[in-house]
Design a protein around this motif. Structure first.
Motif, PDB file in Angstrom:
ATOM      1  N   CYS A  48      -6.868 -65.925 -42.395  1.00  0.00           N
ATOM      2  CA  CYS A  48      -7.774 -66.059 -41.248  1.00  0.00           C
ATOM      3  C   CYS A  48      -8.702 -64.858 -41.057  1.00  0.00           C
ATOM      4  O   CYS A  48      -9.625 -64.917 -40.251  1.00  0.00           O
ATOM      5  CB  CYS A  48      -6.973 -66.298 -39.979  1.00  0.00           C
ATOM      6  N   GLY A  49      -8.431 -63.761 -41.751  1.00  0.00           N
ATOM      7  CA  GLY A  49      -9.308 -62.586 -41.654  1.00  0.00           C
ATOM      8  C   GLY A  49      -8.996 -61.654 -40.496  1.00  0.00           C
ATOM      9  O   GLY A  49      -9.711 -60.676 -40.290  1.00  0.00           O
ATOM     10  N   ARG A  71      -5.346 -57.894 -47.559  1.00  0.00           N
ATOM     11  CA  ARG A  71      -6.186 -56.987 -48.342  1.00  0.00           C
ATOM     12  C   ARG A  71      -6.432 -55.746 -47.496  1.00  0.00           C
ATOM     13  O   ARG A  71      -6.462 -55.814 -46.263  1.00  0.00           O
ATOM     14  CB  ARG A  71      -7.484 -57.643 -48.796  1.00  0.00           C
ATOM     15  N   GLU A  72      -6.589 -54.651 -48.177  1.00  0.00           N
ATOM     16  CA  GLU A  72      -6.754 -53.374 -47.495  1.00  0.00           C
ATOM     17  C   GLU A  72      -8.242 -53.028 -47.448  1.00  0.00           C
ATOM     18  O   GLU A  72      -8.939 -53.151 -48.446  1.00  0.00           O
ATOM     19  CB  GLU A  72      -5.973 -52.308 -48.261  1.00  0.00           C
ATOM     20  N   ASP A 126      -7.330 -50.578 -42.796  1.00  0.00           N
ATOM     21  CA  ASP A 126      -6.970 -51.736 -41.997  1.00  0.00           C
ATOM     22  C   ASP A 126      -6.496 -52.826 -42.951  1.00  0.00           C
ATOM     23  O   ASP A 126      -7.079 -53.030 -44.020  1.00  0.00           O
ATOM     24  CB  ASP A 126      -8.203 -52.220 -41.232  1.00  0.00           C
ATOM     25  N   TYR A 127      -5.407 -53.517 -42.590  1.00  0.00           N
ATOM     26  CA  TYR A 127      -4.920 -54.649 -43.378  1.00  0.00           C
ATOM     27  C   TYR A 127      -5.443 -55.933 -42.749  1.00  0.00           C
ATOM     28  O   TYR A 127      -5.255 -56.175 -41.561  1.00  0.00           O
ATOM     29  CB  TYR A 127      -3.396 -54.683 -43.401  1.00  0.00           C
ATOM     30  N   LEU A 128      -6.105 -56.763 -43.572  1.00  0.00           N
ATOM     31  CA  LEU A 128      -6.662 -58.015 -43.093  1.00  0.00           C
ATOM     32  C   LEU A 128      -5.946 -59.195 -43.734  1.00  0.00           C
ATOM     33  O   LEU A 128      -5.701 -59.202 -44.947  1.00  0.00           O
ATOM     34  CB  LEU A 128      -8.158 -58.103 -43.427  1.00  0.00           C
ATOM     35  N   CYS A 129      -5.604 -60.197 -42.923  1.00  0.00           N
ATOM     36  CA  CYS A 129      -4.983 -61.417 -43.414  1.00  0.00           C
ATOM     37  C   CYS A 129      -5.984 -62.155 -44.293  1.00  0.00           C
ATOM     38  O   CYS A 129      -7.145 -62.332 -43.910  1.00  0.00           O
ATOM     39  CB  CYS A 129      -4.567 -62.293 -42.227  1.00  0.00           C
ATOM     40  N   CYS A 189       1.280 -62.506 -39.867  1.00  0.00           N
ATOM     41  CA  CYS A 189       0.049 -62.741 -39.105  1.00  0.00           C
ATOM     42  C   CYS A 189       0.374 -63.606 -37.893  1.00  0.00           C
ATOM     43  O   CYS A 189       0.973 -64.681 -38.032  1.00  0.00           O
ATOM     44  CB  CYS A 189      -0.988 -63.435 -39.990  1.00  0.00           C
ATOM     45  N   GLU A 190       0.001 -63.140 -36.696  1.00  0.00           N
ATOM     46  CA  GLU A 190       0.250 -63.887 -35.457  1.00  0.00           C
ATOM     47  C   GLU A 190      -0.532 -65.196 -35.415  1.00  0.00           C
ATOM     48  O   GLU A 190      -0.029 -66.205 -34.947  1.00  0.00           O
ATOM     49  CB  GLU A 190      -0.131 -63.030 -34.236  1.00  0.00           C
TER      50      GLU A 190
END
Length: 82
Positions: A46-47, A26-27, A40-43, A16-17
């Motif tokens: 931070c989301g 999470r997918e 979409d993959y979410l961190c 994650c940048e």
């Protein structure tokens, strides 16, 4: 090596940048099209969106068929008795 074991990869962590580290993800289903689904993959920290994955209709059908398929039992061959 059996290539079927590599049919469906899903990420459990990606870089994650914003967090500046590899984070669990999470997918989330983003879009359903007639020929594919886009995830979409979410961190989880931070989301923010950190990646995408596309599954074509053919890949989805193959993975569902493989999931329904029962593993074959190995039965030893019998020797004919004299």
């Amino acid at each position: 090596m059996n290539q079927q074991q590599f049919e469906n990869f899903t990420a459990s962590s990606l870089y994650c940048e914003k967090c500046k580290a590899a984070m669990p993800v999470r997918e989330r289903l983003l879009l359903v099209l007639p020929d594919r689904e886009i995830f979409d993959y979410l961190c989880t920290g931070c989301g923010s969106s950190v990646g995408r994955r596309e599954i074509t209709a053919g890949e989805k059908m193959l993975s569902q068929a493989m999931a329904r398929r029962r593993p074959r039992r190995s039965v030893p061959l019998r020797q004919p008795t004299p």
